[in-house]
Design a protein around this motif. Sequence first.
Motif, PDB file in Angstrom:
ATOM      1  N   PRO A 125       0.828  -1.209   0.000  1.00 37.93           N
ATOM      2  CA  PRO A 125       0.000   0.000   0.000  1.00 37.93           C
ATOM      3  C   PRO A 125       0.860   1.257   0.000  1.00 37.93           C
ATOM      4  N   VAL A 160      -5.541   5.559   1.882  1.00 41.12           N
ATOM      5  CA  VAL A 160      -4.606   4.524   1.425  1.00 41.12           C
ATOM      6  C   VAL A 160      -4.744   4.391  -0.080  1.00 41.12           C
ATOM      7  N   MET A 162      -4.150   1.607  -3.025  1.00 33.40           N
ATOM      8  CA  MET A 162      -3.810   0.251  -3.436  1.00 33.40           C
ATOM      9  C   MET A 162      -3.629   0.241  -4.956  1.00 33.40           C
ATOM     10  N   ALA A 230      -7.485  -1.891   1.470  1.00 32.73           N
ATOM     11  CA  ALA A 230      -7.176  -0.575   2.046  1.00 32.73           C
ATOM     12  C   ALA A 230      -7.761  -0.444   3.444  1.00 32.73           C
ATOM     13  N   TRP A 258      -2.357  -8.096   5.556  1.00 30.45           N
ATOM     14  CA  TRP A 258      -1.254  -7.161   5.310  1.00 30.45           C
ATOM     15  C   TRP A 258      -0.035  -7.763   5.988  1.00 30.45           C
TER      16      TRP A 258
END
Length: 282
Positions: A125, A160, A162, A230, A258
């Motif tokens: 990210p 965020v 992506m 995200a 993540w």
Amino acid sequence: MEIKFSKYQGLGNDFILIDNRHSSEPMVTPEQAMQMCDRHFGIGADGVIFALPGTDNTDYTMRIYNSDGSEPEMCGNGIRCLAQFIADLEQTEQINKSYRIHTLAGVITPQLQSNGLVTVDMGKPQLEAAKIPTTLCAPEDKVINQNLEVAGQSWLVTCVSMGNPHCITFVTDSDRISLEQIGSQFEHHPAFPQRTNTEFIQVVRSDYLKMRVWERGAGITLACGTGACASVVAGVLTGQSERKCTVELPGGCLQIEWSETDGRVYMTGPAKQVFVGNLWIN
């Protein structure tokens, strides 16, 4: 012009898939894609995805037009559907088959699993404001729990990328959010020069998030893969979720991780063919 197409869906996020391997440019225009996506006068879909020849040592290239004719950088549910579509086109053994797919957000690698799901390495990210992009704070800073005024209300948001922009806000009850009224106001807020996807997240448990989404260029959808990714990243950044989560969307659940080891986000979920057909377009 007669177009042969396949219809796929990932958790109700539905797409028209076109075999475009003969050309490096999409074979229909954004305006024609809008006609195809119309749920009353066309096939009906959240977007049209093209499987084009690979570039720069990739297997394929992905292009996508949203239902409003705009072109996003990438689509998480869409790339799972594309991977399944490619496997069906190739008529090859699908278990653990992976593809390197060139997108406007970089190279993405989906892998077909033995249980019928698709796992996608979504990459790392991007957290700096300039890379999202947003003007909510200094270009080099992370956007974590920043105030954003929308519809006469102050929202705490974390942003965020992506490969495409996301604005995430955590709420007590996601079902009570009036997406029809405020979704477009988030998408077109001046703080987002390329517009934004917006996720409203309810933390059920630290490893289970409930999400509703307004997608840039498509509006309310049943699922958003990049949005789920995200949202887990935002949950970790704000101390509200673990790195490995189930994300419940209106269309079903995705498994998101993540990774603390390599910093990459991994998404696992379904992709299913609905029907195939031919369409005449002007």
